[in-house]
Design an enzyme around this catalytic site. Structure first.
Site, mmCIF file in Angstrom:
data_model
loop_
_atom_site.group_PDB
_atom_site.id
_atom_site.type_symbol
_atom_site.label_atom_id
_atom_site.label_comp_id
_atom_site.label_asym_id
_atom_site.label_seq_id
_atom_site.Cartn_x
_atom_site.Cartn_y
_atom_site.Cartn_z
ATOM 1 N N ASP A 88 -2.730 10.865 -8.837
ATOM 2 C CA ASP A 88 -2.591 9.938 -9.972
ATOM 3 C C ASP A 88 -1.142 9.841 -10.433
ATOM 4 O OD1 ASP A 88 -5.270 9.382 -9.940
ATOM 5 O OD2 ASP A 88 -5.774 10.599 -11.689
ATOM 6 N N ASP B 158 0.846 -1.195 0.000
ATOM 7 C CA ASP B 158 0.000 0.000 0.000
ATOM 8 C C ASP B 158 0.876 1.237 0.000
ATOM 9 O OD1 ASP B 158 -2.411 -1.283 0.013
ATOM 10 O OD2 ASP B 158 -3.023 -0.643 2.013
ATOM 11 N N ASN C 240 -3.713 12.936 -1.482
ATOM 12 C CA ASN C 240 -4.700 13.481 -2.420
ATOM 13 C C ASN C 240 -5.348 14.746 -1.861
ATOM 14 O OD1 ASN C 240 -4.345 11.481 -4.364
ATOM 15 N ND2 ASN C 240 -5.909 10.150 -3.489
ATOM 16 N N GLU D 289 -4.853 2.342 -4.056
ATOM 17 C CA GLU D 289 -3.413 2.465 -3.824
ATOM 18 C C GLU D 289 -2.776 1.132 -3.508
ATOM 19 O OE1 GLU D 289 -5.245 3.347 0.298
ATOM 20 O OE2 GLU D 289 -5.817 3.405 -1.809
#
Length: 309
Positions: A190, A173, A181, A217
């Site tokens: 992204d 992860d 974000n 993720e």
């Protein structure tokens, strides 16, 4: 798994016919042979040839039945089959093509015709494989997608069980991507996913090793012929490759840069193992890595005979 030469399985109960085809093909391709149906089916499943050349008239299980069983098996159904026959060509070709054969060779075989038709079918297979690979790539990150991983996982599990070899699974992860974000925006998120995915993919050095995006993720990796001890080298490479990107992450409590956490589980698969059990162990290891502060790997080696979910 990549090969220097394509592998062709030739199936015929006649030693003379096998010898002729072997001589014709072996200068260009790797060749394995079988003289009966059961051996042919076993070799097709274990060796995963690029093409099968199959005689129709054989005692016991004939070529049609072998072809039918190959096409009914999800692990061999996509291997192209060419029939060899001295029978009534038009009638037998129609029957074989309806069963999924891609071409015919007439007896007595002509070496130039054999090589030309084999070459054509292998080129077509390369094109189909290329299109299949395109459909198996994650559109955002450029690494394998979940569907591709599931296919590889099943294939490598069966191969490891056959050869009594270790198999290692990892789950990774990106640490605190949601906070990333929120702080830097989803476009930056992204870009972060793309760079992390590519850094991880480049760190999987062997051709048989796989890294795939599993969702969000989350990434998943597969390392054939690797035990728990051997996986530490790979996890160190993965951790350092992502750290080396030096992507600022002011809102992570793991480090001031983007990092990953990794959970690893290894076992020796066999028929009675449960793949979901190995996946659960890797998930447990990932949870342990996160609980311990993230930006690290935790490894579980399963030494018992069976894995239970």
């Amino acid at each position: 798994m990549t090969r220097e030469k394509e592998l062709i399985l030739v199936v015929d109960d006649s030693p003379t016919n096998l010898a002729i085809l072997n001589v014709v093909l072996r200068e260009v391709y790797n060749v394995v042979t079988a003289t009966n149906g059961p051996d042919a089916l076993n070799l097709a499943a274990s060796e995963e040839p690029d093409l099968i050349i199959l005689d129709i008239m054989m005692p016991g299980m004939d070529g049609y039945e072998i072809c039918d069983r190959l096409k009914a098996n999800p692990f061999t159904k996509d291997i192209p089959v060419m029939f060899v026959t001295a029978m009534d060509q038009e009638r037998q070709e129609a029957k074989g093509l309806a069963m999924g054969a891609v071409d015919y060779l007439a007896k007595p075989v002509s070496p130039p015709i054999v090589l030309a038709r084999v070459r054509n079918q292998l080129e077509l297979k390369k094109q189909r494989d290329f299109l299949r690979r395109l459909s198996s790539v994650d559109g955002l990150t450029g690494v394998a997608n979940r569907r591709s991983f599931e296919e590889d996982f099943d294939k490598e599990w069966r191969r490891a069980a056959r050869h009594q070899a270790p198999l290692t699974l990892l789950l990774a992860d990106i640490d605190h991507l949601r906070a990333y974000n929120d702080a830097y925006g989803y476009l930056a998120g992204d870009d972060c996913l793309k760079m992390v995915a590519q850094a991880m993919a480049k760190s999987m050095m062997r051709p048989g090793d796989v890294i795939a995006r599993y969702g969000g993720e989350e990434f998943v990796g597969l390392m054939p012929d690797t035990d728990a001890k051997g996986s530490t080298v790979v996890t160190d490479r993965l951790l350092n490759a992502v750290r080396s990107l030096a992507l600022p992450h002011a809102h992570s409590d793991a480090a001031p840069i983007v990092t990953i956490s990794i959970g690893v589980a290894s076992c020796f698969p066999h028929r009675d193992n449960d793949r979901a059990g190995l996946f659960k162990l890797a998930g447990d290891a990932l949870y342990a890595a996160k609980t311990a502060g993230r930006n690290q790997a935790k490894i579980i080696e399963f030494k018992a005979e069976k894995v239970s979910a």
